[in-house]
Design a protein around this motif. Structure first.
Motif, PDB file in Angstrom:
ATOM      1  N   GLU A  35      25.292  31.009  10.784  1.00  0.00           N
ATOM      2  CA  GLU A  35      26.305  31.453   9.829  1.00  0.00           C
ATOM      3  C   GLU A  35      25.972  32.907   9.506  1.00  0.00           C
ATOM      4  O   GLU A  35      24.803  33.292   9.515  1.00  0.00           O
ATOM      5  CB  GLU A  35      26.228  30.587   8.576  1.00  0.00           C
ATOM      6  N   VAL A  36      26.998  33.723   9.223  1.00  0.00           N
ATOM      7  CA  VAL A  36      26.783  35.153   9.016  1.00  0.00           C
ATOM      8  C   VAL A  36      27.359  35.603   7.677  1.00  0.00           C
ATOM      9  O   VAL A  36      28.484  35.255   7.326  1.00  0.00           O
ATOM     10  CB  VAL A  36      27.434  35.983  10.153  1.00  0.00           C
ATOM     11  N   PRO A  41      34.026  39.541   6.628  1.00  0.00           N
ATOM     12  CA  PRO A  41      33.842  38.235   7.253  1.00  0.00           C
ATOM     13  C   PRO A  41      34.957  37.835   8.224  1.00  0.00           C
ATOM     14  O   PRO A  41      34.684  37.183   9.234  1.00  0.00           O
ATOM     15  CB  PRO A  41      33.769  37.272   6.071  1.00  0.00           C
ATOM     16  N   GLU A  42      36.188  38.252   7.937  1.00  0.00           N
ATOM     17  CA  GLU A  42      37.294  37.897   8.842  1.00  0.00           C
ATOM     18  C   GLU A  42      37.092  38.540  10.215  1.00  0.00           C
ATOM     19  O   GLU A  42      37.392  37.941  11.240  1.00  0.00           O
ATOM     20  CB  GLU A  42      38.647  38.341   8.264  1.00  0.00           C
ATOM     21  N   ILE A  50      32.244  32.536  14.629  1.00  0.00           N
ATOM     22  CA  ILE A  50      31.243  31.801  13.864  1.00  0.00           C
ATOM     23  C   ILE A  50      31.651  31.711  12.401  1.00  0.00           C
ATOM     24  O   ILE A  50      32.547  32.419  11.957  1.00  0.00           O
ATOM     25  CB  ILE A  50      29.854  32.470  13.967  1.00  0.00           C
ATOM     26  N   GLU A  51      30.971  30.836  11.666  1.00  0.00           N
ATOM     27  CA  GLU A  51      31.205  30.713  10.237  1.00  0.00           C
ATOM     28  C   GLU A  51      30.687  31.964   9.533  1.00  0.00           C
ATOM     29  O   GLU A  51      29.624  32.476   9.877  1.00  0.00           O
ATOM     30  CB  GLU A  51      30.500  29.477   9.682  1.00  0.00           C
ATOM     31  N   MET A  63      24.938  29.931  -2.033  1.00  0.00           N
ATOM     32  CA  MET A  63      25.118  28.608  -1.437  1.00  0.00           C
ATOM     33  C   MET A  63      24.718  28.607   0.036  1.00  0.00           C
ATOM     34  O   MET A  63      24.096  27.664   0.519  1.00  0.00           O
ATOM     35  CB  MET A  63      26.557  28.138  -1.631  1.00  0.00           C
ATOM     36  N   ALA A  64      25.073  29.684   0.746  1.00  0.00           N
ATOM     37  CA  ALA A  64      24.705  29.796   2.159  1.00  0.00           C
ATOM     38  C   ALA A  64      23.188  29.864   2.326  1.00  0.00           C
ATOM     39  O   ALA A  64      22.622  29.253   3.240  1.00  0.00           O
ATOM     40  CB  ALA A  64      25.376  31.014   2.781  1.00  0.00           C
ATOM     41  N   ILE A  65      22.522  30.593   1.433  1.00  0.00           N
ATOM     42  CA  ILE A  65      21.054  30.651   1.470  1.00  0.00           C
ATOM     43  C   ILE A  65      20.492  29.243   1.254  1.00  0.00           C
ATOM     44  O   ILE A  65      19.563  28.828   1.955  1.00  0.00           O
ATOM     45  CB  ILE A  65      20.513  31.640   0.418  1.00  0.00           C
TER      46      ILE A  65
END
Length: 161
Positions: A35-36, A41-42, A50-51, A63-65
């Motif tokens: 995930e990046v 992001p788009e 990728i997400e 949340m991603a962390i």
């Protein structure tokens, strides 16, 4: 393994895109889910499939962390005082990983110079907590050593190459 790549600024820049492509390909060889976190992001989602997470959404980044097994700071040249407004947010993301207990690595970076005592202190703290640091050049390695960072470090390559 779930890997979060942070600090990807813009995949429409060919150099940034090449760095991110190399990192995704390398991590994908080991079966990692990637995930990046990106400023655009788009664009990253479109070019890399990728997400992605918007780096301006602090809650989404946190949340991603929390979902990650490893955080990898995307290669480049942005850990220095020349981009001072961006330096603080980049260091904050890595500091959040440290506080969450998620290991993080600095990959393919040019680091320094840090002209202000505040920047030097913040960089030292974050870099010292890294599981591993890979710099792109001897000047960066010298800067990291001069900061007194104890994390393992080596000189590597520019991921875009």
């Amino acid at each position: 393994m779930r890997v979060l790549i942070t600090d990807s600024f813009c995949s429409s820049n060919r150099g940034d895109a090449a760095i991110l492509d190399a990192m995704i390909a390398g991590l994908g060889l080991n079966g990692a889910t990637v995930e990046v976190v990106s400023h655009f992001p788009e664009v990253a989602r479109f070019f890399h499939g990728i997400e992605t997470v918007d780096d301006r959404d602090v809650r989404a980044v946190a949340m991603a962390i929390g979902r990650a097994d490893l955080v990898v700071s995307c290669g480049g040249s942005f850990l220095h005082d020349l981009y001072a407004p961006n330096l603080n947010s980049r260091l904050a993301t890595l500091h959040a990983a440290r506080r969450s207990g998620v290991p993080y690595v600095i990959f393919g970076q040019s680091i320094g110079p840090f002209l202000s005592p505040l920047s030097r202190g913040a960089a030292r703290e974050v870099l010292d907590g890294a599981a591993w640091i890979c710099v792109r050049d001897e000047a960066s390695a010298r800067c990291v050593r001069e900061l007194g960072v104890g994390a393992p470090m080596r000189i590597g390559v520019d991921a875009a190459v």
